[in-house]
Design an enzyme around this catalytic site. Structure first.
Site, PDB file in Angstrom:
ATOM      1  N   CYS A   1      -2.735  -7.856  -7.152  1.00 48.78           N
ATOM      2  CA  CYS A   1      -1.716  -6.543  -7.126  1.00 48.78           C
ATOM      3  C   CYS A   1      -1.497  -6.007  -8.356  1.00 48.78           C
ATOM      4  O   CYS A   1      -2.210  -5.629  -9.028  1.00 48.78           O
ATOM      5  CB  CYS A   1      -0.689  -7.021  -5.905  1.00 48.78           C
ATOM      6  SG  CYS A   1       0.312  -5.637  -5.391  1.00 48.78           S
TER       7      CYS A   1
ATOM      8  N   GLY B   1       3.956  -7.906  -7.883  1.00 51.88           N
ATOM      9  CA  GLY B   1       5.301  -7.666  -8.369  1.00 51.88           C
ATOM     10  C   GLY B   1       5.315  -6.210  -8.616  1.00 51.88           C
ATOM     11  O   GLY B   1       4.611  -5.301  -8.093  1.00 51.88           O
ATOM     12  N   GLU B   2       6.030  -5.596  -9.502  1.00 49.11           N
ATOM     13  CA  GLU B   2       6.183  -4.333  -9.974  1.00 49.11           C
ATOM     14  C   GLU B   2       5.536  -4.248 -11.304  1.00 49.11           C
ATOM     15  O   GLU B   2       5.962  -4.723 -12.216  1.00 49.11           O
ATOM     16  CB  GLU B   2       7.674  -3.839  -9.967  1.00 49.11           C
ATOM     17  CG  GLU B   2       7.646  -2.227 -10.456  1.00 49.11           C
ATOM     18  CD  GLU B   2       6.572  -1.425  -9.791  1.00 49.11           C
ATOM     19  OE1 GLU B   2       6.380  -1.547  -8.584  1.00 49.11           O
ATOM     20  OE2 GLU B   2       5.871  -0.843 -10.645  1.00 49.11           O
ATOM     21  N   SER B   3       4.273  -3.508 -11.333  1.00 50.27           N
ATOM     22  CA  SER B   3       3.553  -3.705 -12.450  1.00 50.27           C
ATOM     23  C   SER B   3       4.109  -3.007 -13.731  1.00 50.27           C
ATOM     24  O   SER B   3       4.109  -2.997 -14.865  1.00 50.27           O
ATOM     25  CB  SER B   3       2.062  -2.927 -12.296  1.00 50.27           C
ATOM     26  OG  SER B   3       2.308  -1.621 -11.888  1.00 50.27           O
TER      27      SER B   3
ATOM     28  N   ILE C   1       0.315  -4.847   0.136  1.00 46.35           N
ATOM     29  CA  ILE C   1       1.524  -4.274  -0.204  1.00 46.35           C
ATOM     30  C   ILE C   1       1.844  -3.107  -1.248  1.00 46.35           C
ATOM     31  O   ILE C   1       1.455  -3.515  -2.306  1.00 46.35           O
ATOM     32  CB  ILE C   1       2.749  -5.271  -0.473  1.00 46.35           C
ATOM     33  CG1 ILE C   1       2.484  -6.201   0.796  1.00 46.35           C
ATOM     34  CG2 ILE C   1       4.047  -4.829  -0.694  1.00 46.35           C
ATOM     35  CD1 ILE C   1       3.423  -7.575   0.675  1.00 46.35           C
ATOM     36  N   ARG C   2       1.847  -2.017  -0.852  1.00 41.66           N
ATOM     37  CA  ARG C   2       1.903  -0.862  -1.809  1.00 41.66           C
ATOM     38  C   ARG C   2       0.557  -1.139  -2.767  1.00 41.66           C
ATOM     39  O   ARG C   2       0.998  -1.106  -4.093  1.00 41.66           O
ATOM     40  CB  ARG C   2       2.975  -0.782  -2.515  1.00 41.66           C
ATOM     41  CG  ARG C   2       4.185  -0.300  -1.570  1.00 41.66           C
ATOM     42  CD  ARG C   2       5.578  -0.015  -2.472  1.00 41.66           C
ATOM     43  NE  ARG C   2       6.065   1.145  -2.851  1.00 41.66           N
ATOM     44  CZ  ARG C   2       5.793   1.693  -4.176  1.00 41.66           C
ATOM     45  NH1 ARG C   2       5.425   0.802  -5.177  1.00 41.66           N
ATOM     46  NH2 ARG C   2       6.009   2.812  -4.632  1.00 41.66           N
TER      47      ARG C   2
ATOM     48  N   GLU D   1      -1.432 -15.400  -1.803  1.00 42.20           N
ATOM     49  CA  GLU D   1      -0.174 -16.330  -1.930  1.00 42.20           C
ATOM     50  C   GLU D   1       0.995 -16.215  -0.725  1.00 42.20           C
ATOM     51  O   GLU D   1       1.777 -17.078  -0.472  1.00 42.20           O
ATOM     52  CB  GLU D   1       0.639 -16.156  -3.258  1.00 42.20           C
ATOM     53  CG  GLU D   1       1.412 -14.854  -3.277  1.00 42.20           C
ATOM     54  CD  GLU D   1       0.710 -13.502  -3.535  1.00 42.20           C
ATOM     55  OE1 GLU D   1      -0.597 -13.572  -3.666  1.00 42.20           O
ATOM     56  OE2 GLU D   1       1.307 -12.751  -3.871  1.00 42.20           O
TER      57      GLU D   1
ATOM     58  N   HIS E   1      -2.493 -10.059  -1.290  1.00 38.76           N
ATOM     59  CA  HIS E   1      -1.612 -11.159  -1.892  1.00 38.76           C
ATOM     60  C   HIS E   1      -2.381 -12.660  -1.221  1.00 38.76           C
ATOM     61  O   HIS E   1      -1.613 -12.984  -0.006  1.00 38.76           O
ATOM     62  CB  HIS E   1      -0.162 -10.946  -1.365  1.00 38.76           C
ATOM     63  CG  HIS E   1       0.292  -9.814  -2.321  1.00 38.76           C
ATOM     64  ND1 HIS E   1       0.531 -10.081  -3.346  1.00 38.76           N
ATOM     65  CD2 HIS E   1       0.380  -8.399  -1.815  1.00 38.76           C
ATOM     66  CE1 HIS E   1       1.119  -8.785  -4.084  1.00 38.76           C
ATOM     67  NE2 HIS E   1       0.925  -8.168  -3.024  1.00 38.76           N
TER      68      HIS E   1
ATOM     69  N   ARG F   1      -3.252   3.029  -8.717  1.00 42.70           N
ATOM     70  CA  ARG F   1      -1.789   2.467  -8.271  1.00 42.70           C
ATOM     71  C   ARG F   1      -1.355   2.871  -6.930  1.00 42.70           C
ATOM     72  O   ARG F   1      -1.680   4.063  -6.598  1.00 42.70           O
ATOM     73  CB  ARG F   1      -0.702   2.636  -9.202  1.00 42.70           C
ATOM     74  CG  ARG F   1      -1.102   1.915 -10.485  1.00 42.70           C
ATOM     75  CD  ARG F   1       0.125   1.957 -11.540  1.00 42.70           C
ATOM     76  NE  ARG F   1       1.385   1.541 -10.940  1.00 42.70           N
ATOM     77  CZ  ARG F   1       2.615   2.025 -11.490  1.00 42.70           C
ATOM     78  NH1 ARG F   1       2.823   3.187 -12.124  1.00 42.70           N
ATOM     79  NH2 ARG F   1       3.750   1.695 -10.504  1.00 42.70           N
TER      80      ARG F   1
END
Lengths: 297, 193
Positions: B82, B50-52, B138-139, B176, B174, B110
């Site tokens: 992530c 997600g977005e940390s 992903i990023r 998942e 990821h 990051r």
């Protein structure tokens, strides 16, 4: 590990990026300062624009991609993903946004369309989000390569009714596919001008195969929670934050509302004393020809 | 039956729930956790992608930080992917936007590979797996320094992208998002031990 074995821009990476936004709020910003306010409030991403939709509506004229200098400054200012809007069909604006290092392009009806065709999004390395009012539109955009769908709503109005209408339409159409046999699904696919395989996938999954956000007219924490309760995966807020009386407080409250969308007493608490929401415009009073949602097909 | 909680504040929570349910094949119950008291009821936890910055903020405002720390210290297995990897790290390099929980002795960076256009898939050699593992970045963050207790499991170039420290399994990618359940199997084994 050989670095040349890496693969970029795959469907999995594009849709995966959108999945990381789930349960979050993506906020429209026009300056690096606003982007920092959004990031500190807990936005999962920002949308870089030269003007928020309410102002675009007021200014009239041709609305285009934002100045690359503004987009670069916003990318510099925050660590969260930065998205930016390109005109419908304007693939060169999209190429420029990709070159700038934007994380996702919104092929948006808020800007003035440049073509009768939408961008061939599958050709790009970065993912796209597109607006949709119904399942047919959503499937056409996904077929073109969109990795994320959002309702169109009626941007820049602060009137959530159209986002509600579009979300109910898309989710209702998907529910109606349940239990249909292949011939019935084929009939629906023809009627709504959608790819049959995508219609079958929606029928089986009972949702869109990509992330589905609400957008267009969300102006308060209650609006955001409403869209989440209706089944949105997350929320875009355009003019609703930086056209409100206290943007920083409104931004935090909308983020909190998306996280606690099913807790009414929590929502009551965070909705207190936020100052005036954006003034807004009743979407029903907008003449058909001026409605942004009718752009794109 | 063991209960595994997926921190459900933001990010790809349902993907983790589904991937773990597939891997566990009925041997564990997988639930989203986002309210005080729920973490305690779980025998293992997942910190999803997600977005940390967002998850970090929500963790504090939800009052779950202490419960999460207590779970890690009590030895419950934790899978952090992530954004989750960012959260459990000791230190974030050159960035004060996330306050990590300091659970694992790693220093991370990051968005180590750049913006989304640099996101990639790669066939990774992962320690303990006999065939390469197709990993989705992903990023993604990367681990730039590891402490003595930390076992490195995989690298991309110089960057460490998978590591384990006792009950903590941290990944920059990821598992998942793909069908390959081998990483989730490793995590489920940690739960059995």
């Amino acid at each position: 590990m050989e670095l040349e074995n890496l693969r970029f821009g795959t469907e999995l990476l594009k849709r995966g990026f959108a999945k990381m936004q789930k349960g979050g709020v993506i906020m429209d910003v026009t300056t690096p300062e606003q982007a920092v306010i959004a990031e500190e409030a807990g936005a999962v991403a920002v949308m870089a624009l030269h003007a928020v939709p309410a102002d675009i509506r007021k200014m009239g004229g041709v609305a285009r991609m934002a100045d690359p200098a503004i987009i670069e400054a916003i990318i510099e200012a925050v660590t969260i993903p930065v998205m930016a809007k390109a005109r419908i069909g304007h693939f060169v604006e999209a190429q420029i946004l990709e070159a700038l290092g934007v994380d996702m392009v919104d092929e948006s009806e808020v800007l003035t369309p440049a073509d009768e065709f939408h961008i061939e999004k599958a050709k790009f390395t970065i993912p796209f989000v597109c607006g949709a009012r119904n399942l047919g539109e959503a499937c056409r955009r996904i077929k073109e390569g969109a990795a994320m769908i959002r309702t169109k709503g009626e941007a820049g109005t602060g009137d959530v009714s159209q986002a509600v209408l579009h979300m109910r339409m898309i989710l209702g159409q998907i529910r109606s596919l349940k239990g249909m046999d292949d011939l019935q699904l084929l009939k629906v696919a023809r009627e709504i001008e959608a790819d049959l395989d995508l219609v079958k996938e929606c029928a089986r999954m009972q949702r869109l195969p990509v992330v589905n956000f609400a957008a267009g007219g969300v102006a308060t924490p209650a609006d955001a929670a409403l869209m989440m309760q209706l089944g949105a995966d997350g929320v875009f807020v355009g003019s609703g934050i930086f056209k409100s009386e206290s943007p920083a407080a409104m931004a935090v409250a909308i983020v909190e509302a998306v996280h606690h969308y099913d807790d009414a007493s929590f929502l009551a608490n965070i909705s207190k004393g936020l100052g005036a929401a954006m003034k807004g415009l009743d979407a029903a009073t907008i003449p058909e020809a001026e409605a942004l949602q009718n752009r794109g097909w | 039956m063991a209960r595994i909680g997926v921190l459900a504040l933001q990010g790809d929570v349902s993907e983790h729930v589904q991937a773990l349910e597939r891997a566990a094949a009925g041997k564990a119950q997988v639930v989203g956790v986002r309210k005080p008291g729920q973490i305690e009821e779980c025998q293992a936890l997942v910190l999803p992608g997600g977005e940390s910055t967002t998850i970090c903020r929500q963790l504090q405002s939800s009052g779950l930080t202490e419960e999460l720390k207590a779970a890690a210290l009590s030895g419950k297995p934790i899978l952090a992917t992530c954004a989750g990897l960012v959260l459990i790290s000791q230190e974030v390099e050159g960035d004060n936007k996330v306050r990590p929980l300091g659970l694992m002795d790693i220093k991370i960076s990051r968005n180590a590979f750049g913006p989304q256009r640099e996101s990639f898939e790669a066939d990774l050699q992962v320690k303990g797996l006999n065939r390469p593992y197709r990993a989705v970045f992903i990023r993604a963050p990367a681990i730039c320094e590891v402490g003595r207790e930390v076992e490195v499991l995989a690298r991309v170039g110089e960057a460490v992208v998978a590591a384990r420290q006792k009950n903590l399994l941290a990944l920059a990618f990821h598992p998942e998002l793909t069908e390959d359940a081998r990483i989730h199997q490793i995590f489920l084994k940690m739960l059995e031990a």
